[in-house]
Motif scaffolding. Structure first.
Motif, short mmCIF file in Angstrom:
data_model
loop_
_atom_site.label_atom_id
_atom_site.label_comp_id
_atom_site.label_asym_id
_atom_site.label_seq_id
_atom_site.Cartn_x
_atom_site.Cartn_y
_atom_site.Cartn_z
N LEU D 17 20.29 -3.50 -5.14
CA LEU D 17 21.00 -2.25 -5.44
C LEU D 17 20.34 -1.52 -6.60
O LEU D 17 20.07 -0.32 -6.55
N LYS D 18 20.07 -2.25 -7.66
CA LYS D 18 19.48 -1.65 -8.85
C LYS D 18 18.07 -1.14 -8.53
O LYS D 18 17.71 -0.02 -8.92
N ASN D 19 17.31 -1.94 -7.83
CA ASN D 19 15.94 -1.51 -7.52
C ASN D 19 15.93 -0.31 -6.58
O ASN D 19 15.08 0.58 -6.71
N ALA D 20 16.86 -0.29 -5.63
CA ALA D 20 16.94 0.86 -4.73
C ALA D 20 17.31 2.12 -5.51
O ALA D 20 16.74 3.20 -5.32
N ALA D 21 18.28 1.95 -6.42
CA ALA D 21 18.72 3.12 -7.19
C ALA D 21 17.61 3.65 -8.09
O ALA D 21 17.49 4.86 -8.30
N LEU D 22 16.79 2.75 -8.63
CA LEU D 22 15.74 3.19 -9.55
C LEU D 22 14.47 3.63 -8.84
O LEU D 22 13.60 4.24 -9.45
N ASN D 23 14.35 3.32 -7.55
CA ASN D 23 13.11 3.67 -6.84
C ASN D 23 13.06 5.18 -6.61
O ASN D 23 13.94 5.74 -5.96
N PRO D 24 12.04 5.85 -7.12
CA PRO D 24 12.01 7.32 -7.04
C PRO D 24 11.86 7.86 -5.62
O PRO D 24 12.11 9.03 -5.39
N ALA D 289 10.04 1.41 0.90
CA ALA D 289 9.78 2.86 0.82
C ALA D 289 8.52 3.22 1.60
O ALA D 289 8.46 4.23 2.31
N ASP D 290 7.48 2.38 1.48
CA ASP D 290 6.25 2.60 2.25
C ASP D 290 6.53 2.57 3.75
O ASP D 290 6.01 3.37 4.52
N ILE D 291 7.36 1.61 4.16
CA ILE D 291 7.71 1.49 5.59
C ILE D 291 8.43 2.75 6.06
O ILE D 291 8.12 3.32 7.11
N LEU D 292 9.40 3.18 5.27
CA LEU D 292 10.17 4.37 5.64
C LEU D 292 9.27 5.60 5.70
O LEU D 292 9.48 6.50 6.51
N ALA D 293 8.24 5.61 4.85
CA ALA D 293 7.31 6.74 4.84
C ALA D 293 6.26 6.62 5.94
O ALA D 293 5.39 7.48 6.07
N GLY D 294 6.32 5.54 6.70
CA GLY D 294 5.33 5.35 7.75
C GLY D 294 3.97 4.94 7.24
O GLY D 294 2.97 5.01 7.93
N GLU D 295 3.95 4.49 5.98
CA GLU D 295 2.65 4.13 5.37
C GLU D 295 2.35 2.65 5.45
O GLU D 295 1.27 2.21 5.04
N ALA D 296 3.30 1.86 5.91
CA ALA D 296 3.06 0.42 6.00
C ALA D 296 3.87 -0.17 7.14
O ALA D 296 4.93 0.34 7.49
N GLN D 297 3.31 -1.20 7.74
CA GLN D 297 4.08 -2.03 8.67
C GLN D 297 4.74 -3.14 7.85
O GLN D 297 4.19 -3.57 6.83
N PRO D 298 5.89 -3.62 8.27
CA PRO D 298 6.55 -4.69 7.52
C PRO D 298 5.63 -5.89 7.33
O PRO D 298 5.04 -6.39 8.30
N GLU D 299 5.52 -6.35 6.09
CA GLU D 299 4.69 -7.52 5.76
C GLU D 299 5.21 -8.75 6.50
O GLU D 299 4.43 -9.61 6.93
N THR D 300 6.52 -8.87 6.60
CA THR D 300 7.14 -10.04 7.23
C THR D 300 8.36 -9.59 8.01
O THR D 300 9.17 -8.80 7.53
#
Lengths: 327, 327, 327, 327
Positions: D17-24, D289-300
């Motif tokens: 929760l905290k990390n999501a809230a702080l992620n720009p 965030a990378d996944i949502l942006a289409g910039e990465a496939q899920p690592e796992t």
């Protein structure tokens, strides 16, 4: 001063020869080596070249260092003991547990003290580790991790007479495990591979192994071996207890660190057993002087030899069958 | 949430901007930068671009972060304080001790809290060191050694406005020395050389220095500075007391070590102040939030600024004259 | 084998006695000690008790180890040299630079080799450090930091004959500084305090000091001294160059670490010079054997003695006057 | 900014929760928690309390963080995927490999990206280790040693729903082993004991284990686990290759060391996963965030979940039967 003789002036023999010569309580009178001309070596330490028979017949000789080739250890040790000489025998006493047991009467209750030199027990670092464990600093000991990695594999053609990885190399770790952990082991499991040099597989040996030992309470020791670390002589032990962890880290060649843009670089590990265990070999010789003076009983003799050999044979069997072996 | 504004979005400004934006107790409403187009930067942190006048006139703004160029700090801080805004001023408040003293009335007993951000005091490692010293773990503190080595010298043409090595760089160490040692210093001695880059000498500055401070009882602090370590950002403190020593070692980039034939190599030091003191900068912002909430007095303000500047000026004088300077 | 004699069997004498006896290239024939009954000690190393006159008259004696009390060193060394004996003289050759210079003819171009034993130069760690600096691993050497902290102060009544902190203790660091840095020093500055024991001040000495040395190019060496570290024998050197830093860290008693809830605890530092510099003392004796064999020139003799004494006298003057001293 | 929701605000939920809230790059719009009143928590991060149905029906929500209790993960993840939401699922996706396989169609080729968060893969230290191995710094990787020791055992009554030591705890190490070593494992051997707390045995679980994995070439990984280290959170990896060794050491709480007569004491280890892996949890959120942006496939995702679960089940079977298990 206790008058002694030494058999053998090969690789390990030269280590013991120097320590015996420098030990102020020992008078190294004779050097026996049936296979080499050792007159120059003997002269360099102020000893005379002699035959084993002469040494055995000389009543002034109180003790004999047996540092010949492994296959001669048992016979020579028995001969010395029979002659009433205290024996310092380079490990192993023999590679065959059955053969040792055949001479149990002469070895377990010998006519003179029998010291089989397991060098790790005399390393000041491992001694300090053990003292702290015994002193309760990590609570009750639960598990142990031993890393014993040689710098570089011997040429494969030396291995057939070595007894194989477990008897030749891991034997030290089996002895350490028994020395550190309180209860006897009841089960052994081992995996062994040939990852370093295919020539080692060709002569029927392995070069990489992981061995697990456990006691009746479920306390576990893991041993890690390789014949070639790629980074010097990697010798570490970690002990885990109910109140924390104690470990012996690697010993490096000097205390210098160089910091540059790409990081800090420390000195290499010790290159091999001669430098890493130099203090331990001196300590073995002091222990022999103590034994000759009647001030100590041998730290390790027949019982420790049989015990570690039994673990080595069980590990070899486990590695071969793929199954755990109950002791 | 406390509503704040920030002046300046340069190198240090961008550090504070991010920390202010991420601090859950602060609402960064305005960004002021008379020299740059900061609309995009402001948008990225959800702030509006504004003039300083507008900020000062806005009663909802409780505090202002002054992170402009050094020569604007004092005037802007004074304006903010006059408007009743709490001030977080990037160090230094000013490079001229005389000028600071001219505004002593407004700065020493300011109309609103004045926090001058000396980042080292908020570093968790140095805080832990100080706590252990205060806790008596090394007995009575006697001497301190501070190493403050920058990775690489700035281009020489940036230096003329910096105030010189002692005011620009050693200033942190003077503040650390005063923070760690119990009594005021009474004497300063400094040697300074130009060993890194002759261009630095050409603009009248130095790049390498050793400074000694002592208090009336004879306790000594030694400061070691270079503009170019050749190995990253070397930031260490050693404190020597009657019962032992405590030190903060360097912080490396990761916990990996690689062991090879030629030794063990660890990760590089942190590359610079932004990474080494990232936690400290966050801590400064938390402290500002505490100040705004009325839960803390500024850790450092006018007094600390004047004190460290006085030491810097004494050191500069000593380095120039070659004589010790009494304070 | 080179036949030698030793004068003195006190604290340092006993160190050299054992190393001489164990050195395979040296035959320690005589032990001279006009003040003690050393018959038992001599017997333990296989030497005879003799007078200095007898030793000097014995043509079979090639060298003499002078390990008597400091005030006898110079006279005995001169007598030995005059008799054509190579001399291994425990440092210092003398505490008075003027007196040394009075005998410059006999000492600087002696009739037989004169080796004044500065032990740090034979420490493998410091030798490795120097080799890496010389090898260019940190680029051009710019500054050096030497930490020389004794574990515990001697009783104050021993100090009046010691020559004072700088001649008795810092003398090692002056020699190290000259050994590591390329150019001669041109200026010395020192602060010295009495923080450890007021009785030391009462006998006119100090127990805590920081000394700075600089050469004509502005390269600086800082020396840190205390008579009582509170944490064992703290012996470190850091060298800073244009491409990084190299350092020798402290040597601890063993490689064990114990991790518990409150942190990891390593072994104590070496308790004092005998254990920390055991290898160095052996190295000195090897060097003497090399000298006797004609395979080496003395690493340090008259010139090094005079040079370090000059720095000690300058430091003492600086500490007393509060002013820097030009050499 | 990507609009997201989160399910669950328990122990792990609060970290995310905290990390999501702080992620720009993330806009945390909704918090779902069917079991707790989370209105205050939601307000603290600027999110609204919502039901899962509402979230699934809201087209503006691009992704969902599933951080509920383990037994709800699979069903919720499936529902989110079915609604076209990208999923960040706290590990494990499920404790039952059979159940996962039953949903293979939906999970292995999901309608939206499925990221199962194995935190170790995002730890900067382990990433640096892997990069150096991949970069060839230790030659060809041969063996790995993973130490994963928890500070203190959970109350025994929490364990029955955990899935047992191997699925709950060692699962991380199975994933690390697969991530570091190049080939699939073909055999598993495990010993497990109850040494920490008899109550753990009473609920049918174990607290101490050693697991060995090997691949077809004979490369071996050893995993060491305990529920109670007695010295904080002990998290280390050693990798041995043909040209040396690379390791990640423990991360301590600060860089302070205190040296006293009895040795040097460093700071404690990190107290637990929240502090030790704080950067890793932030890294997971960046990856989402990378996944949502289409910039990465899920690592796992599904495959890594099934693979590590299979190893856990094999280890549990081996520990129970005492026999090695072929995969």
């Amino acid at each position: 001063m206790h008058r002694i003789a030494q058999i053998g002036a090969g690789r390990m023999g030269s280590v013991h020869l120097k320590n015996a010569a420098l030990n102020p309580r020992l008078d190294l009178a004779f050097l026996v080596d049936p296979r080499l001309d050792v007159s120059e070596i003997a002269a360099s330490v102020g000893a005379q070249v002699a035959t084993l028979d002469k040494v055995l017949a000389d009543d002034s000789v109180e003790g004999v260092i047996v540092a010949s080739s492994t296959d001669a250890h048992l016979e020579q040790a028995l001969a010395c003991l029979a002659a009433g000489k205290a024996v310092f025998c380079e490990k192993p006493l023999d590679l065959d547990a059955g053969r040792l047991k055949a001479f149990e009467a002469q070895l377990a209750r010998p006519a003179a003290p029998l010291f089989v030199a397991f060098n790790r027990r005399f390393d000041p670092h491992f001694q300090a580790l053990r003292a702290r464990i015994k002193g309760g600093e990590i609570g009750e000991l639960e598990t142990v991790q031993i890393v014993n990695h040689d710098p570089a594999a011997p040429p494969a053609h030396f291995l057939p007479t070595s007894g194989g990885l477990f008897k030749d190399f891991t034997i030290h770790d089996f002895d350490m495990a028994a020395w550190l952990m309180p209860d006897p082991f009841v089960e052994v499991f081992a995996w062994a591979s040939c990852l370093v040099d295919p020539a080692i597989a060709e002569v029927g040996d392995v070069d990489t192994a992981r061995v697990m030992l456990r006691d009746a309470r479920g306390r576990i020791c893991v041993i890690s071996n390789t014949r070639r670390s790629g980074c010097g002589y990697d010798q570490r032990i970690e002990a885990f207890g109910s109140k924390g962890m104690a470990n012996v880290g690697d010993v490096v060649q000097d205390a210098v660190q160089v910091w540059r843009e790409d990081g800090a670089k420390g000195a290499p590990l010790q290159p091999g057993f001669m430098s890493r265990y130099a203090d331990a070999y001196r300590g073995e010789m002091d222990h022999f002087a103590d034994i000759l003076a009647g001030e100590a009983q041998p730290e390790t003799g027949y019982a420790a030899s049989v015990a570690s050999l039994a673990l080595a044979e069980a590990a070899a069997k486990s590695a071969k069958t793929g199954q755990p072996v109950r002791l």
